[in-house]
Structures are given as C-alpha cells and as structure tokens.
Design an enzyme around this catalytic site. Structure first.
Site, short mmCIF file in Angstrom:
data_model
loop_
_atom_site.label_atom_id
_atom_site.label_comp_id
_atom_site.label_asym_id
_atom_site.label_seq_id
_atom_site.Cartn_x
_atom_site.Cartn_y
_atom_site.Cartn_z
N ASP A 2 38.19 24.98 31.82
CA ASP A 2 38.81 25.25 30.53
C ASP A 2 39.74 26.47 30.59
O ASP A 2 40.81 26.46 29.97
CB ASP A 2 37.75 25.41 29.42
N THR A 3 39.37 27.51 31.34
CA THR A 3 40.26 28.68 31.44
C THR A 3 41.57 28.32 32.13
O THR A 3 42.57 29.02 31.96
CB THR A 3 39.57 29.82 32.21
N GLY A 28 29.41 27.39 27.11
CA GLY A 28 28.64 28.56 26.70
C GLY A 28 27.48 28.28 25.78
O GLY A 28 26.83 29.22 25.30
N GLU A 55 34.16 30.60 39.55
CA GLU A 55 34.16 31.80 38.72
C GLU A 55 33.50 32.98 39.46
O GLU A 55 32.47 32.81 40.12
CB GLU A 55 33.42 31.55 37.42
N GLU A 83 29.73 31.02 38.92
CA GLU A 83 29.49 29.60 38.70
C GLU A 83 30.61 28.79 39.34
O GLU A 83 31.64 29.33 39.77
CB GLU A 83 29.42 29.27 37.20
N ARG A 87 36.43 24.04 19.99
CA ARG A 87 37.85 24.13 20.36
C ARG A 87 38.57 22.88 19.90
O ARG A 87 38.23 21.77 20.31
CB ARG A 87 38.01 24.28 21.88
N SER A 104 27.13 23.29 28.40
CA SER A 104 28.57 23.39 28.56
C SER A 104 29.14 24.30 27.49
O SER A 104 28.54 24.53 26.44
CB SER A 104 29.23 21.99 28.44
#
Length: 394
Positions: A282-283, A154, A263, A275, A363, A152
């Site tokens: 999150d984006t 990245g 994505e 994906e 984050r 997750s």
C-alpha cells in the site's frame, strides 16, 4: 488464444485494481475474486468470482473452473494449504505457495527472517491467550507492539506503553484477527529514526530494487508515503542485502517471480527487518506518480517473465490517503476539481478506488503528487487530500 496469459487474482481491493490495469495493458486475461460483489478490481477485470478465500472447496472450485496460468494472491486470509496442493498439481502460484504460506502469517515470516536467515529483528514472542500475552509482556517489557499474526491494514495492532494496557491490547488484537488463528505477536517497541518499504523485484534475470519509500502510519495503517526516502548509503546497502536474502529464500525452488514489499525500521545505519508482503504494497502507491513503471507494472512484468528496465524516480513524490469516517453505502466524493488544481507548477493526481461501502478509517482513495523535493510533495499531497470530501446520504 487472444491473451498472453490467464491470471486468477485472489483478492480484489485497491491494490488488485491497479494490478488488473497493469496486467491487462500487457494483454493478460484477469479473473478477480473476493468475498463481496463489486470489489474494486472486479470492476475492471474480464471476469470475477465471489467467495471466501478461507473456503477451501470454493477456492479449489474457482481455480479448477478457470484453469489459470497464474494464481496471484492479493490478500492475507487464504487457505494456503490448498495453494500448496495445487502447486504440486502443476499450477503456478505467485510468487510460490511457500511464500504465500509464510507471509500470510506474521509468525512464520518473522521466524524465517530471524531464526533461519539471521536477519536483525526486534525481540518478539507469540501468545495464544490473554494469560500468555501477560507473561510475554513481563518478559519483553513495555513499550511493546501487539498485533494479530494474521491481519491487514493495521487491524488489531496497538502499542502497549504500560503493562496495565495488556487486556485492552489483547481484546483489540482479537477483534482485528483475520482467518481462524487466535494468535498474536508481541514485539519490542523499536526506537527507530524512520521506517521504509523497499520494493524488491524478483525477476527472471535477477533482483531489482525501487528507491526506498518512507511512510507514516496511524492505528498501524499507512497514511502517507514518499519516495525517495533519505537514508545513508550504508543503511540502503544493508536493507538491499537483507531484502534480497529473504526474497530469494521465499522464491524457493520455483520461479518465485514478482514484486515484494519489504519493510524495515532504520536507526542511524542500523537496519531492522519488520515485515514482508509478497505482492505490491500500500505504501508503494506513491510509485503511481514517482516511477515510469509503477509497482503494479513491475509485478505484472516479473510474473510474466518479461524484462525489467532500470528503475528510477522521476522526481520527489508523495501519496496521502482519503479516509472515510463512518459506515455507509450511500456516499459521493466532492472537491476533486479543487484537489487537482491545487498547484499549477506541480503534478497532482487522484485515484478513487471504487469501494461500494465506507467504514471508519477505510481507505477510499489516494492523492499522489510530485514536486521539487519530498517535503513539498508531502505537503502538496496532504493538502490535496483534504480538498476531497466524502459526502454521505441520509
């Protein structure tokens, strides 16, 4: 019964936190679950459970204890075979146990998209050892992207620009793996113009799309996003067609309701599937300021079988993350007032996630901004994010 539904949330990070807010506004009772105490969503939920979602017995015990109307996964590392069994016993898995099983693993969702549905993807193959990865890299050629099939944010993802970097890529992927599957996907590096997230809502009365979201990544993790992303009508139509196809396939024979983050890479009018996440993305945090109903509101409405109104941007908007740079459980945020007062003519807001521990690149919050155009909104969000400083104790 004083609530509209009982929801068991599997994973309680920042996305789960915002979902809890949306679900509770509609009258739901939410039990937030995660592997550590004090996770962001737990702080706002009606009840919580602490256990590893990879512990099959603990997962089943929590579900049988609370007997929820809906089981909503928010993380990747879950014993999805338990969810499949529970679905057969009558529990409602969001969007479905089939979707959870496929999308928790990059290999399964990629094979569905490419081999079964015929969607355009990059060239790819899988490796379960360093030696297998070397063979695949020779076949596909550099540059290529290597990442764990289960991870997750990245984690474990790297770009190999020369085949001499394969050993390092394998080690990095192995360190970033989640779950118990030692397997990586190696895929051709796509020379794309930009990448987007197309938030796709599968609701009781059909499929809906949010305006496309552009985003920028570093270390395989999102750093900023903006909405709407500029793209041609032809590319948008192709992306929507592909998203609807894969989402309908994942819904299967069940309801399959919920929001999906799909994505894509875009090169001119060519759209390439990347994906999919069967939950808020999150984006999509930019929708906290860009849309009247954000992605979490839409997810909650779809799950509960409620109507979805027309989805529109309220104006060009952007988000920028607030990152930690070290590990600590003694920290504080400063600069909030400065960030919120950066512009008198534009709309700027901040979300602090409430995570109890910092880690490098973790984050910890996000700044969201709305302005006259996307570039101005991106600049505003980035400048405001720089104003917020994490100060660490001794």
């Amino acid at each position: 019964m004083s609530h509209i539904a009982k929801i068991l949330l599997l994973g309680s990070g920042e996305l789960g936190r915002e979902f809890v807010i949306s679900a509770k506004r509609l009258g739901a009772y939410v039990i937030a679950c995660d592997a550590y105490e004090g996770a962001p969503a737990m702080q706002l939920a009606d009840a919580h459970e602490v256990f590893s979602m990879l512990d099959a017995d603990a997962l089943r015990a929590a579900i049988e204890k609370h007997k929820p109307d809906y089981i909503v996964p928010e993380i990747e590392a879950i014993r999805t075979e338990v969810l499949a069994d529970l679905e057969q016993e009558g529990y409602n898995i969001v969007p479905s146990a089939y979707a959870a099983q496929l999308t928790m693993n990059r290999d399964a969702i990629r094979d569905l998209a490419s081999r079964e549905l015929g969607l355009l993807t990059s060239r790819y193959d899988y490796a379960q050892s360093r030696e297998e990865l070397c063979v695949i890299a020779e076949k596909i050629g550099a540059p290529l992207v290597v990442k764990p099939v289960m991870s997750s944010s990245g984690k474990g993802q790297s770009t190999v620009r020369d085949l001499s970097e394969i050993d390092a890529a394998w080690d990095y992927a192995a360190d970033g793996m989640r779950g118990d599957r030692v397997r990586v996907i190696a895929e051709q590096f796509i020379d794309f113009d930009y990448e987007i997230t197309l938030l796709t809502v599968c609701a009781k009365d059909g499929i809906y799309f949010c305006p496309p979201i552009g985003h920028r990544q570093e270390r395989g993790d999102y750093q900023e996003s903006w909405q709407p992303a500029a793209m041609s009508d032809a590319a948008l139509a192709t992306a929507q067609e592909m998203a609807a196809k894969v989402v309908k396939a994942l819904a299967g024979k069940g309801k399959g309701w919920g929001l999906f983050g799909v994505e894509f890479f875009v090169k001119g009018d060519q759209v390439i599937f990347s994906e999919l996440s069967p939950r808020p993305h999150d984006t999509g945090m930019v929708t906290l300021i860009s849309q009247e109903l954000n992605e979490f509101d839409l997810h909650a409405r779809a799950i509960l079988g409620l109507p979805i109104p027309p989805i529109q941007c309220q104006g060009a908007s952007a988000s920028a993350v607030i990152l930690a740079d070290r590990e600590s459980d003694d920290f504080a945020f400063t600069g909030l007032a400065e960030a919120l007062s950066i512009s008198k003519s534009d709309h700027v807001d901040v979300r602090i996630f409430g995570k109890p521990v910092t880690r490098p690149y973790r984050r910890m919050g996000v700044v969201i901004a709305r302005s006259d155009d996307s570039e101005k909104a991106r600049k505003l969000a980035a400048e405001a994010a720089q104003k917020i400083v994490i100060e660490y104790g001794s």
